[in-house]
Design a protein around this motif. Structure first.
Motif, short mmCIF file in Angstrom:
data_model
loop_
_atom_site.label_atom_id
_atom_site.label_comp_id
_atom_site.label_asym_id
_atom_site.label_seq_id
_atom_site.Cartn_x
_atom_site.Cartn_y
_atom_site.Cartn_z
N GLU A 119 31.38 16.41 -22.16
CA GLU A 119 32.85 16.31 -21.52
C GLU A 119 32.88 17.15 -20.50
N LEU A 120 32.23 18.47 -20.43
CA LEU A 120 32.53 19.19 -19.21
C LEU A 120 32.00 18.48 -17.87
N ARG A 121 30.94 17.59 -17.81
CA ARG A 121 30.56 17.17 -16.79
C ARG A 121 31.44 16.13 -16.29
N GLN A 122 32.62 15.27 -17.13
CA GLN A 122 33.68 14.75 -16.69
C GLN A 122 34.70 15.85 -16.11
N LYS A 123 34.96 16.94 -16.75
CA LYS A 123 36.08 17.51 -16.07
C LYS A 123 35.47 18.60 -14.88
N ALA A 124 34.35 18.68 -14.73
CA ALA A 124 33.90 19.60 -13.66
C ALA A 124 32.53 19.15 -13.22
N PRO A 125 32.57 18.05 -12.50
CA PRO A 125 31.24 17.31 -12.36
C PRO A 125 30.39 18.34 -11.21
N PHE A 286 33.92 28.94 -19.53
CA PHE A 286 34.21 29.52 -20.81
C PHE A 286 35.26 29.00 -21.67
N ASP A 287 36.41 28.59 -20.93
CA ASP A 287 37.55 27.94 -21.85
C ASP A 287 37.22 26.59 -22.45
N HIS A 288 36.36 25.57 -21.75
CA HIS A 288 35.85 24.65 -22.39
C HIS A 288 35.01 24.41 -23.48
N LEU A 289 33.93 25.64 -23.39
CA LEU A 289 33.14 26.05 -24.29
C LEU A 289 34.03 26.36 -25.77
N ALA A 290 34.87 27.26 -25.50
CA ALA A 290 35.72 27.85 -26.38
C ALA A 290 36.64 26.69 -27.20
N GLU A 291 37.11 25.81 -26.39
CA GLU A 291 37.78 24.64 -26.99
C GLU A 291 36.78 23.59 -27.90
N GLY A 292 35.64 23.66 -27.27
CA GLY A 292 34.78 22.60 -28.06
C GLY A 292 34.24 23.26 -29.12
N LEU A 293 33.78 24.46 -29.09
CA LEU A 293 33.42 25.04 -30.04
C LEU A 293 34.60 25.08 -31.32
N LEU A 294 35.53 25.33 -30.79
CA LEU A 294 36.68 25.43 -31.90
C LEU A 294 36.78 23.96 -32.70
N ARG A 295 36.52 22.92 -31.98
CA ARG A 295 36.65 21.69 -32.63
C ARG A 295 35.60 21.33 -33.63
N VAL A 296 34.30 21.95 -33.53
CA VAL A 296 33.02 21.35 -34.12
C VAL A 296 33.44 21.72 -35.66
N ARG A 297 33.32 20.87 -36.40
CA ARG A 297 33.23 20.93 -37.75
C ARG A 297 32.42 20.09 -38.54
#
Length: 303
Positions: A119-125, A286-297
């Motif tokens: 997802e990060l590659r799409q947001k910040a290529p 940092f913010d993208h990782l935080a958002e992604g790690l929060l969603r992992v379930r």
């Protein structure tokens, strides 16, 4: 000797400092990404420039001479200053492109981060990601990494940390191993079972006992400091081990080992240097990782 009145090549000084910290030329060469002959030449060139002997060889290790002990503190101060300059410069960058190094365990890097990074590659290529896979704590203040995913809270004031969440973990095994006993396993079976070790078997025993299992290091008959390898041994039915639910849930052939052992939780922290957190590039990752790690379930699984 007045070291401050002498100028010398910083690459040579860094080679000397890392050799002093690592204790051997081979370890220092690995740390710096150099060949051992190249590193040896740099240290020898510094000794020649200063006209002193900095190391004595004792057995297979290098020991600082009196002159080396005096110099190493000056060079360490120089290195800290250089790191602060680099951090300050990186912190002022507002471009969302360039390299960002993320430190994480090999299991998290292999099984959790790829979806988030896609997802990060799409947001910040324009951002290039380098994954530093290690089960030890990277020194962010020395720029071993820009961002670290950790399971312990940092205590240094120069570091900025955000606790993402508590993650559940339990003891898992291959279905063939767990169901091969002909009945459901309970904690009473633990002393007779094999467990797979990761980096530190003594530490693993402490964690297993926190689950209420009566085990010792004698139960750990196979281990690997590489988490991916150790987990593969679990998958192939060699024994049981602790794993985060969110990773174990990705493997259909893996099941919880004990019906009477509750999961425990461990924290997930995201850490960076305070100055780096002002960099738009670092902040974006940092913010993208935080958002992604929060969603992992973990997915719900049936026994």
């Amino acid at each position: 000797m007045n070291w401050q009145s002498i100028t010398f090549d910083w690459n040579q000084a860094r080679a000397f400092l890392v050799t002093a910290e690592e204790g051997t030329l081979s370890a220092a060469a690995r740390a710096l990404g150099l060949t051992q002959p190249t590193l040896s030449r740099q240290v020898a060139a510094l000794e020649q420039a200063l006209g002193v002997t900095l190391f004595e060889r004792v057995a297979k290790s290098l020991v600082l001479t009196e002159a080396g002990l005096e110099l190493v503190e000056h060079v360490r101060t120089m290195g800290d200053a250089a790191s602060r300059v680099s951090l300050s410069a990186s912190g002022q960058s507002q471009q969302i492109e360039g390299l960002v190094t993320i430190s994480a365990t090999d299991l998290m890097a292999a099984h959790v981060l790829p979806d988030i990074l896609a997802e990060l590659r799409q947001k910040a290529p324009g951002v290039e990601i380098r994954l530093l896979c290690t089960n030890s704590l990277s020194d962010l203040r020395r720029r071993e990494a820009d961002i670290a995913v950790r399971h312990v809270q940092p205590d240094h004031p120069d570091l900025y940390a955000r606790k993402i969440r508590e993650a559940p973990a339990r003891i898992f095994g291959a279905r063939s191993f767990v169901e091969g006993h002909g009945r459901k396993l309970t904690r009473a079976d633990a002393p007779t079972l094999d467990f797979i070790g990761f980096d530190n078997n003594e530490e693993l025993v402490v964690y297993l006992r926190a689950f209420g299992l009566d085990v010792s290091e004698a139960n750990i008959r196979l281990s690997s400091p590489n988490g991916v390898v150790a987990w593969e041994l679990v998958r192939q039915g060699f024994g049981l081990s602790i794993m985060a639910d969110e990773i174990a849930a990705r493997f259909p052939g893996i099941v919880p080992a004990f019906e009477d052992v509750d999961p425990i939780t461990f924290p997930i922290w995201l850490v960076t240097h305070r100055e780096l957190h002002t960099s738009r590039r670092i902040r974006t990752v940092f913010d993208h990782l935080a958002e992604g790690l929060l969603r992992v379930r973990p997915e719900r699984r049936a026994r």
